[in-house]
Write a protein that holds these residues in place. Structure first.
Motif, PDB file in Angstrom:
ATOM      1  N   CYS A 172      -2.752 -17.481  -6.952  1.00  0.00           N
ATOM      2  CA  CYS A 172      -2.578 -16.725  -8.189  1.00  0.00           C
ATOM      3  C   CYS A 172      -2.633 -17.667  -9.390  1.00  0.00           C
ATOM      4  CB  CYS A 172      -1.241 -15.993  -8.169  1.00  0.00           C
ATOM      5  SG  CYS A 172      -1.074 -14.815  -6.802  1.00  0.00           S
ATOM      6  N   ASP A 175       1.547 -18.045 -14.550  1.00  0.00           N
ATOM      7  CA  ASP A 175       2.468 -16.953 -14.878  1.00  0.00           C
ATOM      8  C   ASP A 175       2.339 -15.780 -13.916  1.00  0.00           C
ATOM      9  OD1 ASP A 175       3.367 -18.374 -17.145  1.00  0.00           O
ATOM     10  OD2 ASP A 175       1.664 -17.630 -18.298  1.00  0.00           O
ATOM     11  N   MET A 176       1.764 -16.022 -12.756  1.00  0.00           N
ATOM     12  CA  MET A 176       1.653 -15.003 -11.720  1.00  0.00           C
ATOM     13  C   MET A 176       2.333 -15.512 -10.463  1.00  0.00           C
ATOM     14  SD  MET A 176      -0.079 -12.576 -13.264  1.00  0.00           S
ATOM     15  CE  MET A 176      -0.763 -11.499 -11.991  1.00  0.00           C
ATOM     16  N   CYS A 183      -1.101 -10.580  -6.288  1.00  0.00           N
ATOM     17  CA  CYS A 183      -0.705 -11.365  -7.446  1.00  0.00           C
ATOM     18  C   CYS A 183      -0.052 -10.445  -8.474  1.00  0.00           C
ATOM     19  CB  CYS A 183      -1.926 -12.061  -8.059  1.00  0.00           C
ATOM     20  SG  CYS A 183      -2.613 -13.375  -7.028  1.00  0.00           S
ATOM     21  N   GLU A 185       2.812 -10.257 -11.987  1.00  0.00           N
ATOM     22  CA  GLU A 185       3.364 -11.037 -13.075  1.00  0.00           C
ATOM     23  C   GLU A 185       4.708 -11.629 -12.668  1.00  0.00           C
ATOM     24  OE1 GLU A 185       4.571 -10.607 -17.812  1.00  0.00           O
ATOM     25  OE2 GLU A 185       3.668  -8.926 -16.716  1.00  0.00           O
ATOM     26  N   SER A 186       4.850 -12.943 -12.886  1.00  0.00           N
ATOM     27  CA  SER A 186       6.086 -13.608 -12.518  1.00  0.00           C
ATOM     28  C   SER A 186       7.182 -13.249 -13.509  1.00  0.00           C
ATOM     29  CB  SER A 186       5.886 -15.130 -12.501  1.00  0.00           C
ATOM     30  OG  SER A 186       7.087 -15.780 -12.162  1.00  0.00           O
ATOM     31  N   THR A 187       8.301 -12.774 -13.010  1.00  0.00           N
ATOM     32  CA  THR A 187       9.411 -12.384 -13.870  1.00  0.00           C
ATOM     33  C   THR A 187      10.686 -13.088 -13.425  1.00  0.00           C
ATOM     34  OG1 THR A 187       9.907 -10.463 -12.485  1.00  0.00           O
ATOM     35  CG2 THR A 187       8.404 -10.124 -14.333  1.00  0.00           C
TER      36      THR A 187
END
Length: 537
Positions: A172, A175-176, A183, A185-187
């Motif tokens: 990915c 920020d993923m 893949c 979105e990284s939170t």
């Protein structure tokens, strides 16, 4: 130069050197295939015999017809052992703790397909001796790992993560994160503090990649800004406990922690996690025999001591070196999103440390930035120093960004802005690989006049009238030159890089992503390097 050749056991007459290269942001994934073994001046006339494997990639980077899905993933091996080679279908590594090759390969879901005696103090096979079994029982060996031929990889419905056979279905982007093969979105959960330690560790690449820091279950909260006592940063750092250190100061206003005149002696297994806080630490921080340490998202300075002398580094890493990176007294260290400025002597001096990553950090307002040198042991024991610099902002240092006297430095996607004497110096046979950096010299050729020269704006700076264009030097004030390789660098205002015998420079043994060197990259580094005071808000 020793070149490891990957061959089919069916035919040893058509061996080609393994392909090499990092993953790049604009060309898709490549494979790092050359290892530090290429620096010893050894022979290149013997091939390591490996079983043939049907693996390939199509023009779009996907699996070739009839091939296995994606390249094998050697990353897990590199976290625990010395990774020497990483190709599309095989990994090579050296263990030095008696684990055995079967255990080395199993870490990545692979199987051992060959083993050799290792060359002392190198990441290389000793081809003058007979091949070994995978369970030799030796203290150290060179291992060859590949897919289990009986395993059937499965990437159906998956765009990332493992394929079940030691390979990858894909990776990915920034920020993923990979979640269940997709893949996303990284939170980070902003409803609780401390913030997710996994999210921080996921940002670590390079030679310091083995640093996991303290234990996230052993949280120590800094509750005061005094230099010692209960709730102090000093007490946490000097403790033998594996603390994950966070702050309840610097939440809504800047907090200054004054360590006083006595240096802090950092113990092993520590993380300073300043994400979302505004904390500046004033004082000397020393690592003498420390391992597995992370400094993240905090500003550091040192106003104590006699400034403009050889005293009062902000960070001093000092100890004995070794004949391989894993033997250094100080090792597995990561500086990430830190700001370091206005010390007495150096900002970060490494005298006997290895396996270090310095990333997304801001260094400014100082004369001598960093020195990478041998420690208290003889000079030869500094040659296995390994340091990665990426996405750092070096702003108007006089010199030493860094000065490299020993070892191997991988320097990529950094922004070096308006130095006074030089940007980087590589001497005494050290090896420096510069990739896709932005080097921006001061404009013009002269500053002031011979009767009225300009003054270096750094504290304790001198005066001069000639503008330095030397971004990277291979012989600054030294009897012996260093080895410099450069590719993809953006040179502005007539900046120069002294390339010297680039074939003698190592190739990194880990995966990394290169971004093109553009002013857009420089602007992003300028904006984002240093502590993330608004993290997760």
């Amino acid at each position: 130069m020793r070149v490891l050749l990957l061959c089919s056991v069916v035919s040893l007459t058509a061996c080609d050197p393994a392909p090499s290269g990092p993953m790049t942001a604009d060309t898709g994934p490549g494979i790092d295939a050359r290892a530090p073994v290429g620096t010893d001046g050894g022979r290149a006339d013997t091939a390591v015999e490996l079983p043939d494997a049907s693996v390939g990639e199509g023009a779009d980077g996907g699996p070739a017809d009839g091939g296995v899905h994606g390249p094998v993933d050697c990353t897990p091996i590199g976290r625990s052992f010395d990774l020497c080679e990483a190709t599309a279908d095989r990994c090579a590594a050296v263990y030095r703790d008696g684990e055995g090759c079967d255990a080395v390969c199993a870490v990545a879901g692979l199987v051992c397909v060959g083993a050799h005696e290792d060359v002392s103090a190198m990441c290389a096979p000793d081809l003058d001796r007979p091949a070994l079994g995978c369970d030799s029982g030796h203290r150290s060996d060179y291992c060859l790992c590949a897919r289990d031929p009986s395993c059937m990889p499965d990437c159906a419905g998956r765009s990332c993560g493992g394929d079940g056979c030691g390979g990858r279905c894909g990776t990915c982007g920034p920020d993923m994160a990979c979640d269940g093969g997709a893949c996303v979105e990284s939170t980070v959960d902003c409803s609780s503090y401390p913030y997710d330690p996994v999210a921080l560790r996921a940002e670590l690449i390079g030679y310091g990649r083995r640093a996991s820091g303290g234990d996230p279950s052993r949280v120590y909260t800094v509750t005061n800004t005094r230099g010692s006592g209960r709730g102090s940063l000093r007490r946490a750092l000097e403790s033998s406990e594996p603390y994950w250190i966070v702050f309840d100061v610097g939440v809504s206003a800047d907090a200054a922690i004054d360590l006083g005149d006595e240096p802090v002696d950092v113990a092993s297994n520590k993380t300073i996690d300043g994400r979302g806080r505004r904390v500046t630490v004033d004082g000397a921080i020393e690592l003498r025999g420390a391992r597995n340490v992370i400094f993240a998202d905090v500003a550091f300075t040192n106003t104590h001591g006699d400034r403009c002398t050889q005293e009062a580094d902000v960070f001093l890493i000092r100890g004995d070196g070794a004949d391989h990176p894993g033997g250094f007294e100080n090792r597995d260290i990561w500086f990430h999103h830190v700001e370091v400025f206005e010390g007495g002597d150096g900002l970060i001096d490494v005298r006997g440390g290895s396996r270090i990553t310095i990333s997304w950090s801001h260094f400014h307002d100082h004369g001598k930035g960093m020195l990478l040198s041998q420690g208290s042991a003889p000079d030869i024991e500094g040659r296995e120093m390994e340091v990665t610099f990426h996405h750092n902002f070096f702003e108007r240092l006089s010199r030493r960004g860094p000065r490299q006297n020993n070892g191997r430095v991988h320097y990529f996607n950094n922004y070096m802005f308006e130095w006074w004497e030089y940007g980087v110096a590589v001497v005494h046979g050290a090896q420096f690989r510069s990739e896709n950096n932005v080097y921006q010299a001061r404009p013009g050729r002269t500053c002031g006049s011979i009767f009225s020269p300009c003054r270096d704006p750094a504290p304790c700076g001198d005066t001069d009238y000639e503008v330095s264009k030397i971004a990277v030097s291979d012989d600054w004030a030294a009897d012996t030159r260093g080895y410099v390789a450069s590719s993809g660098d953006l040179l502005l205002e007539d900046a120069t890089v002294a390339v010297h015998e680039p074939d003698r420079v190592f190739t990194p043994s880990y995966a990394y992503v290169l971004e093109p060197a553009t002013m857009g990259l420089a602007s992003r580094i300028r904006a984002d390097a240093g502590p993330r005071t608004t993290y997760c808000r």
